[in-house]
Each structure stands twice: as structure tokens, then as C-alpha cells.
Design an enzyme around this catalytic site. Structure first.
Site, PDB file in Angstrom:
ATOM      1  N   ASP A   8       0.878  -1.166   0.000  1.00 29.53           N
ATOM      2  CA  ASP A   8       0.000   0.000   0.000  1.00 29.53           C
ATOM      3  C   ASP A   8       0.916   1.217   0.000  1.00 29.53           C
ATOM      4  O   ASP A   8       1.537   1.534   1.009  1.00 29.53           O
ATOM      5  CB  ASP A   8      -0.898  -0.025   1.246  1.00 29.53           C
ATOM      6  CG  ASP A   8      -1.685   1.273   1.429  1.00 29.53           C
ATOM      7  OD1 ASP A   8      -1.650   2.122   0.523  1.00 29.53           O
ATOM      8  OD2 ASP A   8      -2.339   1.421   2.480  1.00 29.53           O
ATOM      9  N   LYS A  71       2.595  11.478  -3.343  1.00 33.63           N
ATOM     10  CA  LYS A  71       1.573  10.768  -4.116  1.00 33.63           C
ATOM     11  C   LYS A  71       0.631  11.758  -4.813  1.00 33.63           C
ATOM     12  O   LYS A  71       0.092  11.466  -5.881  1.00 33.63           O
ATOM     13  CB  LYS A  71       0.783   9.881  -3.165  1.00 33.63           C
ATOM     14  CG  LYS A  71      -0.190   8.940  -3.840  1.00 33.63           C
ATOM     15  CD  LYS A  71      -0.703   7.966  -2.811  1.00 33.63           C
ATOM     16  CE  LYS A  71      -1.790   7.065  -3.332  1.00 33.63           C
ATOM     17  NZ  LYS A  71      -2.229   6.138  -2.276  1.00 33.63           N
ATOM     18  N   GLU A 169      -7.333   0.778  -4.419  1.00 31.63           N
ATOM     19  CA  GLU A 169      -7.332   0.663  -2.963  1.00 31.63           C
ATOM     20  C   GLU A 169      -8.668   0.187  -2.372  1.00 31.63           C
ATOM     21  O   GLU A 169      -8.674  -0.740  -1.558  1.00 31.63           O
ATOM     22  CB  GLU A 169      -6.882   1.990  -2.343  1.00 31.63           C
ATOM     23  CG  GLU A 169      -5.368   2.159  -2.495  1.00 31.63           C
ATOM     24  CD  GLU A 169      -4.884   3.594  -2.500  1.00 31.63           C
ATOM     25  OE1 GLU A 169      -5.686   4.494  -2.185  1.00 31.63           O
ATOM     26  OE2 GLU A 169      -3.712   3.819  -2.814  1.00 31.63           O
ATOM     27  N   ASP A 191     -13.347   5.272   1.073  1.00 38.50           N
ATOM     28  CA  ASP A 191     -11.908   5.291   1.373  1.00 38.50           C
ATOM     29  C   ASP A 191     -11.392   6.726   1.367  1.00 38.50           C
ATOM     30  O   ASP A 191     -11.168   7.306   0.306  1.00 38.50           O
ATOM     31  CB  ASP A 191     -11.184   4.431   0.314  1.00 38.50           C
ATOM     32  CG  ASP A 191      -9.673   4.378   0.535  1.00 38.50           C
ATOM     33  OD1 ASP A 191      -9.168   5.050   1.454  1.00 38.50           O
ATOM     34  OD2 ASP A 191      -9.001   3.656  -0.224  1.00 38.50           O
TER      35      ASP A 191
END
Lengths: 617, 204
Positions: A8, A71, A169, A191
Site C-alpha cells: 500500500d 503521491k 485501494e 476510502d
């Protein structure tokens, strides 16, 4: 088949996990100190690269050279990150196309920064298994576009990992839940991570996890909650401490170190307010200390608009799946930001039922990545994941209009075929501009790249070029072209708009080998120095507070040990720093005990005092 | 499998009545058989073939699962068009609604030049509701009675049924466009806007 790990790669933290053969359950691999999370922070120091906790600790000290939340920059161009960069303390290299950062005296791309994180996780797994690891499943936000996925894959390659699958994800989270908790039915995965928001609607039936629709916002996460709180605090500081700020001519907003302190304090306060109704913030600035109480209600007023922004994508995902909130059997919460009580309340209100959160929201995505890795390695044969492409894929047609070839929420792999021809005699080049997005005009969509097809010269309109657009199981586009009359495959040159070319990636892989050895040594040295700094601060404080509590010779011994550590810290000898640190720790052991005793007595004394006062009134 | 039409992918006759629960069951079975996840060890050419088959199965399921996309595909298949080229019928106004459509278009043109007054807004909003009901009827007709007509038609009757299907698709496309335009003029978001809305293909 060789071992495949699940990673992850998060905005704030990253994790690595695997499926334990004995139990058939996924497990997170902790670091040597037992910590499962690796902060996704990379520091570029004059001596080399530092990753994780050691890098995180110097965020406030070296803001310009310590990269966090990278990210949010993956696969993005300058235009996309303009707003973002106002809040980030590191410098962007001016230019066009792919974003580059100027840190630690060199230029790096976001995939290279992510590669440093991936490499640290790879090494963690290698220590755990005692064998080299070469393959990984890496997760990305479901709403990531092609360029962002490709950038993640490139990061893997630079880190020496073959990314055998990119998994979304929320889908990964559903796999982890599916293995352990979930019953069959329709589930919604909400999420909210550090930098991105995703919602996915899935049907789980007979081991098949079929994603019906997904939606999201790749620029919305915990970082944004921290930011609104930090900006609010900044205003409050300006009001309360204008005297000190004016006196010292300080503009906190222009001071990267102060802003970083503020951001970290805001983040910590936000986290405390998830379990407490009220908390106190204390931030030491040069010249004054800022202190104030903040309540959960105050935080909620600030972040309400951001939390509400997540509900639109939820409704759109439901609409695309052809469902209403009542059709959802279960709701699963993923990502650290779902610990915020307001988020839980809003989700519950929208879906009309309480969300699930039995699995640790920080770990569930990594566990799911491990499950997918195990499926690919042939370990689980009953589970099948059918994911979708989050954004419509199209090509530019006359007038800058998008001609949609593959609509969003199409199950992947998927393909579309189109026929093209030439408009000029002898034309040998056909140029296709591929875009992704939901808007009708090319300029409002995201440009993925240009594909140049080369064919033999023929009269205009004669060539029949069949172009196949395939979105693979990673959600990444592949293009093939064939001229039908000759049956010859047309050569395709890909020019990614916001990506790295093949040559660039190869150069980076080479560089990473050159730097690798130096990096390990440097990291250990810097970690030793950080440790020394912490011990020095503690020793200094203890000496100041407890000078009168211990005999003079003990004080002298401590001062000597501290001086020795200061000297060692200035050098490059890691072993010497380590030994001197241990010596200071030993020398201050007794003083620390004495101080602890004194503190306990003091605390008891003051409580008695208040009790007595209480009785009197 | 790569050369098969979507019906035969699932072993179904070329009929418009489909048991979607059974279709889903067959889809899951085929998806399992052909998904790249289970062919990781295969050589690259083999994996590419698996990927192509998997893509075909996915597209076939998506198309047949939806009653309207199913009709659209059948028309294309019957006319021997292999690519999606010209898949959607050109939007065509239903003759019975011509007068009303004319008024709406006029109001829409006005809306482009200035703000809508409250009375016009209310009228357009009501008309949009009417058109939505009409669209629903048209889709129900396509999915039920017209589909049943196709399934029961003798070979000689098929061209006539095919023409009726195309006519209904064209009406539906027209209604959707007008509803979208109305939503835009009224400043509302129509979430289905992009679906099925195809523009003329650009030729190089």
C-alpha cells in the site's frame, strides 16, 4: 512462482504485507522496531536519501529537502499542482509537462521519490523472508488516471520491483474484508486517505468481487483537513500574537519551518479530536509559544465543507451502479481519515446504516494487496476480482471534441476497436490524441498522450488502419494498430503527456543502483544522528530541571558524556555516535529516576492541594 | 472465441429476452476461466490472447445485461456492422411531439441569450418531466413489447421489426438529447449525460 508482496503506497504512510501460508491470512510486515507503518516521507540530505520515520522527524528542520505527500504529485503536470504547491515547502523545477522537484541539490521526479519508499518496503520484506523480493502488487486510488498508474508502475521499476498488478485501494480493502468478515451482497467502500478519496460499489457473490462503479477525488484527503485547520490557526496566531510577530518582523506564512510545525501540530490535534472532545495545542515558535484549546465542534465546523465534498462522488457511484442507498448491504470504511467522527456521521446519514470498521483502516488496503498478490501467485483460486476503469477513455476528434471509446465503469480488461484512414495522398503518419475524463471537450479532459502510427504511403482514404485500445487489468492503456490491407502492424510511438519515457526510466534504474550502497550507509548515519539529537535534548532538559537533585560529580559525569556525544555527532562515524549516545543514556539514568520521583511527588502534592481547596468551597 | 458475437459468447440464441440472473452466472464462470489473474505464468503471447478474450467477455456481458444496449447491439449485428461505427441511431424527433419540440427549442435558444424568467423555468421544468416519462415509456417499449416482437418474428418479418427497433432507438436518442439540453439550460447536472452520446468520428 516466486513470492509476490502486497504494498500500500500511501500519501502519508506505506505498508507491506503478505499472505501467511500456514493460516491463509494476510499479515503486515513490521519494521525492526515493530512499527507496521512506514511514513511516506523522503529526505534528500547532502549525504544521501533517508526514508520513513527518520525522514519524518526532520520535516520541520529541513522542510525544503524533505518530501512528503508526493503521491499527490504522481503523474501530474505543472498546471495540476499549481494550487497544491502553494502549501508544499519544497521547490518545483519550472517547466512544462511532468513535475520535477528541486531537493537536496538535485532534481527528482515524483516516481523517484515514491521509488525510495518502495525500496525501503522491499528491503523490509527481504529482511523478513531472508530472500530477495522482485515482484509486488501495488495499490493506487481507484480514481487514479492512466498517467498516475503508469507513474506508480515506473516507481516500482526504479525501486527494482516488477509491479505485477496495480490494484485499486477500495477494491483491495474489499478483498481483505471478503476474506475475513464479509457476507455476500452489495457493499460500498468509502476510502478517505491522506490525499485521495475513493468510493467503490461492489457485488460480492460466490468468490467473485465485481466492482459495479467507482468514483472519487484524487485531491481530497486528510492533508486537506490538516490544511484548513492550519490556516485557521495561522489567523488565530496573527490575532493573538501580533505584538510578538510585529516586534520580530515575522511572517509565519512565509517561513517554511514554522508552517511545517503548524501543519504537524494541526494534524496531531485533528487526530486527538477523533477520540477527545477538546484538546490543547502547544506550538513553540521563535520568540513565543502559541497555546490554545480547540474543541471537536470547532474542527467539525472547519472541515464540514470538505467532508460534504465526498458525498457527491458517493451519489454518482450509486447512480452509475443503478442503485439507491437502500440497496447497499454493508459499508466499509478505509483510510485513516475515516476515524474522524464527522466523516462517520455523514456516511451513516447518506447510506442510512452504520459503517463497518472492524479491520484497522490503516492496514486493510495493504492486507488486500497481499490477498491479490496471493491470487496472482496461484495461492487463492476461488477468489476473482473484476474491477472497472474509473474514467472514460476517448480520442480527440474534429473541433477538439472527445469521442468516447470506453465509458467509465467498464469492467477491465476491456478493449475498443476503431478504424482510421488518411486524408492526404502518401500520408505516412496518423496522429491519435488519447484523453481521459468525463467532459465533452478535449481541453477539459486529461491528456494521456499522443500515439503516432507509421504506415506505408498510399492514396488518401486507402489505408484501413485498425486501432485497438486495450485497458488491461491494471487499468493501464495499451494501443495496437494494424493496417488491414497489408496486414502489417503499424509502428506506434507513444508520447506520454505527463509520464516518463522508457529511456528516462532506465536511466533512473541505473542511478538507483549507483546511489543504493551509499544510501544505506547514509541512512544509518542519519538515523544515529537523529537519535543523538533526541538524547541530547532530553539530557539538556534533565540537567536544567534537576541540577540541584544530584551530587556535583554526577552532574560532571553527565556533562562529560554530553560533550563526548556532541563531538561524536559532528563526525561521520556511526558506531562512535551510537556508543556516545548509549553513554549519555547510562549517565542520565539516575537523574531521570530522581526527576520522575520529584514529578510524581509534585503531582500528588498539587492534587492534594486542589482537593483541600475543593472541600473548602 | 474472439470471432464470436456477444450472444454466442454466452451460448445464447440471437434473442432479446434474456434471463439476467442466468447471464450473470455464465459471465462469472467465463470471467473466471479467462481472467489474466489466473494465467500469470503463461507466455506473453498467450497472456495477450487471454487478455483479449477477457475483454470480449466483459464487453459482451456489459452489452447484453442492459436491455437497450442489447437492442442497439442486435441492430448492429443484423446489419453486419462490426465496429461501433454509427452504432447509435441518429436522434430523430417523434412526429407526435414535433410541435412541443419546436417550442422547447425556441425556449432553449432564448435561454442561451439571457436568463430564464420564473414562468419559463417552470414550464421547461414541467416539459422535461413529461419528456422523462415519455423516455421511460419508450425504453420500456424497446425492452418489452418490441423485443418480444423480434423474438417471435418469422425470418420474413424481421426487416420490419428491425426498422421499428431502429425507429425507437432514434426517438430515445432524441429524447435524451433534449432532456440533457433542458437540464443544462435549467442549470442542473444530468449525470447520464455522456453515456451513449456519440459524436461523428474523425477521419485522418
Amino acid at each position: 512462482m516466486s513470492r509476490i508482496i502486497g504494498i500500500d503506497l500511501g500519501t502519508t504512510n506505506s505498508l507491506v504485507a503478505y499472505v501467511d501460508e500456514a493460516t491463509g491470512l494476510p499479515r503486515v510486515i513490521p519494521d525492526a522496531e515493530g512499527r507496521p507503518l512506514l511514513p511516506s516521507v523522503v529526505a534528500f540530505t547532502p549525504d544521501g536519501i533517508v526514508v520513513g520515520e527518520a525522514a519524518r522527524r526532520q520535516l520541520a528542520r529541513r522542510p525544503a529537502d524533505t518530501v512528503y505527500s508526493v503521491k499527490r504529485l504522481m503523474g501530474r503536470g505543472h498546471e495540476d499542482v499549481k494550487d497544491e504547491m502553494r502549501f508544499l515547502p519544497f521547490r518545483i523545477v519550472p517547466g512544462e509537462g511532468l513535475v520535477k522537484l528541486a531537493v537536496g541539490g538535485r532534481e527528482v521526479t515524483p516516481p523517484e521519490v515514491s521509488a525510495a519508499v518502495l525500496k525501503a518496503l522491499k528491503e523490509r520484506a527481504e529482511r523478513h523472508f531472508g530472500e530477495p523480493i522482485e515482484k509486488a502488487v501495488v495499490t493506487v486510488p481507484a480514481y487514479f488516471n492512466d498517467a498516475q498508474r503508469q507513474a506508480t508502475k515506473d516507481a516500482g521499476r526504479i525501486a527494482g520491483l516488477d509491479v505485477v498488478r496495480i490494484v485499486n485501494e477500495p477494491t483491495a480493502a474489499s478483498l481483505a474484508y471478503g476474506l475475513q468478515r464479509l457476507s455476500e451482497g452489495v457493499i460500498a467502500v468509502y476510502d478517505l486517505g491522506g490525499g485521495t478519496f475513493d468510493v467503490s460499489i461492489l457485488r460480492v457473490k460466490g468468490g467473485v468481487f465485481e466492482v459495479l462503479a467507482t468514483n472519487g477525488d484524487t485531491h481530497l484527503g486528510g492533508d486537506d483537513l490538516d490544511r484548513v485547520l492550519a490556516l485557521w490557526l495561522l489567523e488565530d496566531i496573527a490575532v493573538r500574537h501580533h505584538a510578538e510577530l510585529d516586534r520580530d518582523c515575522v511572517d509565519l506564512a512565509r517561513d517554511p519551518e514554522a508552517m511545517q510545525e503548524l501543519r504537524l501540530a494541526a494534524e496531531a490535534a485533528k487526530i486527538r479530536l477523533s477520540s477527545e472532545e477538546r484538546t490543547t495545542l502547544t506550538i513553540p515558535f521563535a520568540g513565543f509559544t502559541y497555546r490554545r484549546d480547540i474543541t471537536r465542534a470547532e474542527l467539525e465546523r472547519l472541515v464540514e465543507p470538505l467532508v460534504t465534498r465526498t458525498l457527491g462522488p458517493c451519489r454518482r457511484a450509486l447512480g452509475d451502479a443503478g442503485l439507491t442507498p437502500a440497496d447497499i448491504d454493508e459499508i466499509v470504511l478505509v483510510g485513516g481519515s475515516t476515524r474522524v467522527p464527522l466523516v462517520r456521521r455523514r456516511v451513516q446519514e447518506l447510506f442510512g446504516k452504520a459503517p463497518h470498521s472492524q479491520l484497522n483502516p490503516d492496514e486493510v488496503v495493504a492486507l488486500g494487496a497481499a490477498v491479490q498478490a496471493h491470487i496472482l501467485a496461484g495461492g487463492f483460486t476461488n477468489m476473482l476480482l473484476l474491477d472497472v476503469t474509473p474514467l472514460s477513455l476517448g480520442i480527440e476528434s474534429l473541433g477538439g471534441i472527445v469521442n468516447v471509446l470506453i465509458p467509465r465503469n467498464t469492467t477491465i480488461p476491456t478493449s475498443a476497436r476503431e478504424m482510421f484512414t488518411t486524408s492526404v495522398d502518401g500520408q505516412t503518419l496518423v496522429d491519435l490524441h488519447v484523453v481521459q475524463g468525463e467532459r465533452e471537450l478535449v481541453k477539459d479532459c486529461r491528456s494521456l498522450g499522443r500515439f503516432e502510427l507509421r504506415i506505408d504511403p498510399m492514396p488518401a482514404g486507402m489505408p484501413k488502419i485498425e486501432v485497438t485500445f486495450l485497458i488491461d487489468a491494471n487499468g493501464i492503456l495499451q494501443v495496437q494498430a494494424k493496417e488491414q490491407r497489408s496486414g502489417k502492424a503499424a509502428s506506434i510511438e507513444v508520447k506520454p503527456t505527463y509520464g516518463l519515457s522508457e529511456t528516462e526510466v532506465e536511466q533512473m534504474i541505473e542511478d538507483s543502483f549507483t546511489y543504493a550502497e551509499a544510501d544505506v550507509a547514509t541512512r544509518m548515519l542519519i538515523e544515529a544522528r537523529n537519535e543523538a539529537d533526541t538524547v541530547l535534548v532530553h539530557a539538556g532538559r534533565a540537567l536544567k530541571q534537576g541540577a540541584d537533585l544530584v551530587p556535583a560529580e554526577e552532574r560532571a559525569a553527565i556533562e562529560a558524556a554530553v560533550a563526548a556525544l556532541r563531538a561524536a555527532r559532528g563526525g561521520d562515524d556511526r558506531e562512535r555516535i551510537h556508543e556516545a549516545t548509549t553513554a549519555v543514556n547510562r549517565a542520565t539514568e539516575h537523574l531521570a529516576e530522581v526527576l520522575m520521583d520529584a514529578a510524581l511527588k509534585g503531582a500528588l502534592g498539587s492534587r492534594r492541594a486542589t482537593e483541600i481547596l475543593g472541600e473548602r468551597t | 472465441m474472439l470471432k464470436q458475437d456477444y450472444f454466442s459468447v454466452f451460448g445464447l440464441p440471437r434473442k432479446l429476452a434474456i434471463d439476467t440472473a442466468e447471464l450473470q452466472r455464465r459471465f462469472y464462470a467465463l470471467a473466471r476461466e479467462h481472467h489474466p489473474d489466473f494465467h500469470q505464468a503463461a507466455p506473453p503471447e498467450e497472456l495477450a490472447r487471454v487478455e483479449a478474450t477477457s475483454a470480449l467477455v466483459n464487453t459482451a456481458y456489459r452489452t447484453l445485461r442492459d436491455p437497450i444496449a442489447r437492442v442497439d447491439y442486435l441492430v448492429r449485428l443484423e446489419e453486419g456492422r462490426t465496429t461501433r461505427e454509427g452504432a447509435a441511431e441518429k436522434p430523430k424527433a417523434p412526429p407526435a411531439l414535433l410541435q412541443e419540440m419546436f417550442e422547447i427549442q425556441e425556449a432553449l435558444a432564448e435561454a442561451k441569450t439571457g436568463a430564464l424568467d420564473a414562468a419559463t423555468r417552470a414550464r421547461l421544468s414541467a416539459q422535461r418531466e413529461g419528456l422523462r416519462a415519455r423516455l421511460k415509456d419508450e425504453e420500456a417499449r424497446l425492452g418489452a413489447s418490441l423485443s418480444a416482437r423480434w423474438d417471435g418474428a418469422a425470418p420474413a418479418e424481421r426487416p420490419a421489426v428491425l426498422a421499428a427497433l431502429k425507429e425507437a432507438l432514434a426517438t430515445r436518442a432524441y429524447l435524451r438529447t433534449v432532456i440533457d439540453d433542458l437540464a443544462e439550460a435549467l442549470g442542473e447536472d444530468e449525470p447520464s449525460r455522456r453515456e451513449d452520446k456519440r459524436v461523428a468520428h474523425h477521419r485522418h
